[in-house]
Motif scaffolding. Structure first.
Motif, PDB file in Angstrom:
ATOM      1  N   ASP A   7       0.789  -1.174   0.279  1.00 24.27           N
ATOM      2  CA  ASP A   7      -0.003  -0.098  -0.085  1.00 24.27           C
ATOM      3  C   ASP A   7       1.099   1.229  -0.027  1.00 24.27           C
ATOM      4  O   ASP A   7       0.495   2.166  -0.719  1.00 24.27           O
ATOM      5  CB  ASP A   7      -0.754  -0.023   1.086  1.00 24.27           C
ATOM      6  CG  ASP A   7      -2.027  -0.934   1.071  1.00 24.27           C
ATOM      7  OD1 ASP A   7      -2.256  -1.511  -0.058  1.00 24.27           O
ATOM      8  OD2 ASP A   7      -2.702  -1.159   2.270  1.00 24.27           O
ATOM      9  N   VAL A   8       1.770   1.255   0.898  1.00 23.97           N
ATOM     10  CA  VAL A   8       3.045   2.398   0.810  1.00 23.97           C
ATOM     11  C   VAL A   8       3.405   2.711  -0.500  1.00 23.97           C
ATOM     12  O   VAL A   8       3.368   3.818  -1.386  1.00 23.97           O
ATOM     13  CB  VAL A   8       3.962   2.094   1.875  1.00 23.97           C
ATOM     14  CG1 VAL A   8       5.180   3.128   1.634  1.00 23.97           C
ATOM     15  CG2 VAL A   8       3.342   2.437   3.272  1.00 23.97           C
ATOM     16  N   VAL A   9       4.005   1.418  -1.246  1.00 21.63           N
ATOM     17  CA  VAL A   9       4.384   1.617  -2.496  1.00 21.63           C
ATOM     18  C   VAL A   9       3.632   2.131  -3.494  1.00 21.63           C
ATOM     19  O   VAL A   9       3.642   3.203  -4.314  1.00 21.63           O
ATOM     20  CB  VAL A   9       5.223   0.467  -2.978  1.00 21.63           C
ATOM     21  CG1 VAL A   9       5.554   0.670  -4.403  1.00 21.63           C
ATOM     22  CG2 VAL A   9       6.410   0.204  -2.147  1.00 21.63           C
ATOM     23  N   ARG A  10       2.561   1.676  -3.426  1.00 20.94           N
ATOM     24  CA  ARG A  10       1.293   2.134  -4.124  1.00 20.94           C
ATOM     25  C   ARG A  10       1.086   3.628  -4.310  1.00 20.94           C
ATOM     26  O   ARG A  10       0.673   4.326  -5.279  1.00 20.94           O
ATOM     27  CB  ARG A  10       0.102   1.199  -4.223  1.00 20.94           C
ATOM     28  CG  ARG A  10      -1.265   1.410  -5.209  1.00 20.94           C
ATOM     29  CD  ARG A  10      -2.251   0.542  -4.660  1.00 20.94           C
ATOM     30  NE  ARG A  10      -2.871   0.732  -3.514  1.00 20.94           N
ATOM     31  CZ  ARG A  10      -3.514   1.656  -2.823  1.00 20.94           C
ATOM     32  NH1 ARG A  10      -3.702   2.768  -3.595  1.00 20.94           N
ATOM     33  NH2 ARG A  10      -3.785   1.724  -1.611  1.00 20.94           N
ATOM     34  N   LEU A  11       0.639   4.050  -2.975  1.00 25.93           N
ATOM     35  CA  LEU A  11       0.429   5.305  -2.875  1.00 25.93           C
ATOM     36  C   LEU A  11       1.566   6.255  -3.148  1.00 25.93           C
ATOM     37  O   LEU A  11       1.188   7.544  -3.682  1.00 25.93           O
ATOM     38  CB  LEU A  11      -0.096   5.479  -1.267  1.00 25.93           C
ATOM     39  CG  LEU A  11      -1.263   5.520  -0.745  1.00 25.93           C
ATOM     40  CD1 LEU A  11      -1.644   5.738   0.501  1.00 25.93           C
ATOM     41  CD2 LEU A  11      -2.350   6.565  -1.479  1.00 25.93           C
ATOM     42  N   LEU A  12       2.637   6.058  -2.824  1.00 26.19           N
ATOM     43  CA  LEU A  12       3.773   6.923  -3.045  1.00 26.19           C
ATOM     44  C   LEU A  12       3.892   7.085  -4.496  1.00 26.19           C
ATOM     45  O   LEU A  12       4.026   7.967  -5.332  1.00 26.19           O
ATOM     46  CB  LEU A  12       5.107   6.411  -2.520  1.00 26.19           C
ATOM     47  CG  LEU A  12       5.504   6.476  -1.066  1.00 26.19           C
ATOM     48  CD1 LEU A  12       6.607   5.663  -0.694  1.00 26.19           C
ATOM     49  CD2 LEU A  12       5.595   7.948  -0.826  1.00 26.19           C
ATOM     50  N   THR A  13       3.702   5.878  -5.439  1.00 31.53           N
ATOM     51  CA  THR A  13       3.851   5.912  -6.766  1.00 31.53           C
ATOM     52  C   THR A  13       2.547   6.734  -7.486  1.00 31.53           C
ATOM     53  O   THR A  13       2.916   7.561  -8.355  1.00 31.53           O
ATOM     54  CB  THR A  13       3.470   4.283  -7.417  1.00 31.53           C
ATOM     55  OG1 THR A  13       4.609   3.635  -6.692  1.00 31.53           O
ATOM     56  CG2 THR A  13       3.564   4.310  -8.732  1.00 31.53           C
ATOM     57  N   VAL A  14       1.564   6.554  -6.896  1.00 32.97           N
ATOM     58  CA  VAL A  14       0.324   7.432  -7.330  1.00 32.97           C
ATOM     59  C   VAL A  14       0.491   9.033  -7.438  1.00 32.97           C
ATOM     60  O   VAL A  14       0.225   9.604  -8.092  1.00 32.97           O
ATOM     61  CB  VAL A  14      -1.110   7.029  -6.716  1.00 32.97           C
ATOM     62  CG1 VAL A  14      -2.200   8.116  -6.716  1.00 32.97           C
ATOM     63  CG2 VAL A  14      -1.473   5.633  -6.965  1.00 32.97           C
ATOM     64  N   LYS A  15       1.217   9.224  -6.222  1.00 24.55           N
ATOM     65  CA  LYS A  15       1.493  10.770  -5.486  1.00 24.55           C
ATOM     66  C   LYS A  15       2.736  11.155  -6.434  1.00 24.55           C
ATOM     67  O   LYS A  15       2.996  12.199  -6.485  1.00 24.55           O
ATOM     68  CB  LYS A  15       1.767  11.032  -4.142  1.00 24.55           C
ATOM     69  CG  LYS A  15       0.325  10.300  -3.441  1.00 24.55           C
ATOM     70  CD  LYS A  15       0.934  10.356  -1.975  1.00 24.55           C
ATOM     71  CE  LYS A  15      -0.346  10.372  -1.116  1.00 24.55           C
ATOM     72  NZ  LYS A  15      -0.951  11.546  -0.759  1.00 24.55           N
ATOM     73  N   GLY A  16       3.629  10.257  -6.783  1.00 21.32           N
ATOM     74  CA  GLY A  16       4.810  10.618  -7.508  1.00 21.32           C
ATOM     75  C   GLY A  16       5.879  11.010  -6.525  1.00 21.32           C
ATOM     76  O   GLY A  16       6.708  12.331  -6.737  1.00 21.32           O
ATOM     77  N   GLU A  17       5.824  10.443  -5.245  1.00 18.55           N
ATOM     78  CA  GLU A  17       6.603  10.881  -4.236  1.00 18.55           C
ATOM     79  C   GLU A  17       7.814   9.598  -3.956  1.00 18.55           C
ATOM     80  O   GLU A  17       7.415   8.651  -4.398  1.00 18.55           O
ATOM     81  CB  GLU A  17       5.802  11.196  -2.927  1.00 18.55           C
ATOM     82  CG  GLU A  17       5.029  12.515  -3.298  1.00 18.55           C
ATOM     83  CD  GLU A  17       3.850  12.741  -2.005  1.00 18.55           C
ATOM     84  OE1 GLU A  17       3.535  14.252  -2.126  1.00 18.55           O
ATOM     85  OE2 GLU A  17       3.811  12.166  -1.376  1.00 18.55           O
ATOM     86  N   THR A  18       8.753  10.293  -3.213  1.00 21.00           N
ATOM     87  CA  THR A  18       9.693   9.270  -2.934  1.00 21.00           C
ATOM     88  C   THR A  18      10.219   9.231  -1.381  1.00 21.00           C
ATOM     89  O   THR A  18       9.257  10.019  -0.606  1.00 21.00           O
ATOM     90  CB  THR A  18      11.179   9.998  -3.693  1.00 21.00           C
ATOM     91  OG1 THR A  18      11.430  11.022  -3.159  1.00 21.00           O
ATOM     92  CG2 THR A  18      11.050  10.043  -4.958  1.00 21.00           C
TER      93      THR A  18
END
Length: 181
Positions: A7-18
């Protein structure tokens, strides 16, 4: 691989954040959990395993006076580790773990005393001063159980931050759609 890490990786990916990770008692387990998720390379920049106290100061910028006064197992140390790794690795989010996995107490702290921290672009209504959140844990179990629960807890805290930020943005968009009311 945990669903929380996914979920963390998915949300960060959607947001374009690192994301960057600073670890002490978990010794690289948080980074391993994140990198077990396919696609993590889009969002995960790296980690610093600062097991030795002086590395927390030298690599992560944790205040030397704080370390000498409180020791490495302290909520402010966790917060400064998260902020330090975020700055050092140039990411949107930084997370950190520090604590006592055992078998012996450390710095006057009992086995199972753990602090996890998240530093990131929280919305103004997150209630956290300085953009960071720290959670104190009192964990039971053996060394391995304490370390595993610390990983789970820091990822859950990050997920809360990511979800809270998303909720904040949705509220802002709602306000715009409703004419600012």
């Amino acid at each position: 691989m945990s669903s929380t890490a996914t979920d963390v990786v998915r949300l960060l990916t959607v947001k374009g954040e690192t994301l960057a990770v600073a670890e002490s008692l978990t010794g690289g387990l948080v980074a391993a959990e994140i990198t077990s998720v396919p696609g993590a390379s889009k969002v995960f920049r790296g980690s610093v395993t600062a097991y030795a106290t002086e590395l927390k100061r030298e690599l992560l910028g944790v205040d030397a006076t704080l370390l000498s006064a409180q020791g490495a197992v302290d909520p402010q140390v966790a917060a400064q580790m998260a902020a330090g790794v975020r700055k050092a690795l140039g990411t949107d989010w930084g997370i950190a773990t520090t604590g006592v996995a055992g078998p012996e107490p450390q710095d006057g702290q009992a086995v199972g005393t753990v602090f996890v921290a998240v530093e990131g672009p929280f919305g103004t209504d997150s209630g956290s001063a300085g953009g960071g959140k720290v959670k104190a844990l009192r964990l039971n179990g053996d060394r391995e159980e304490i370390r595993r629960e610390s990983v789970r807890s820091v990822l859950a805290l990050l997920l809360e931050g990511l979800a809270g930020e998303q909720t904040g943005n949705e509220r802002a968009q709602d306000t715009e759609r409703n004419g600012g009311f």
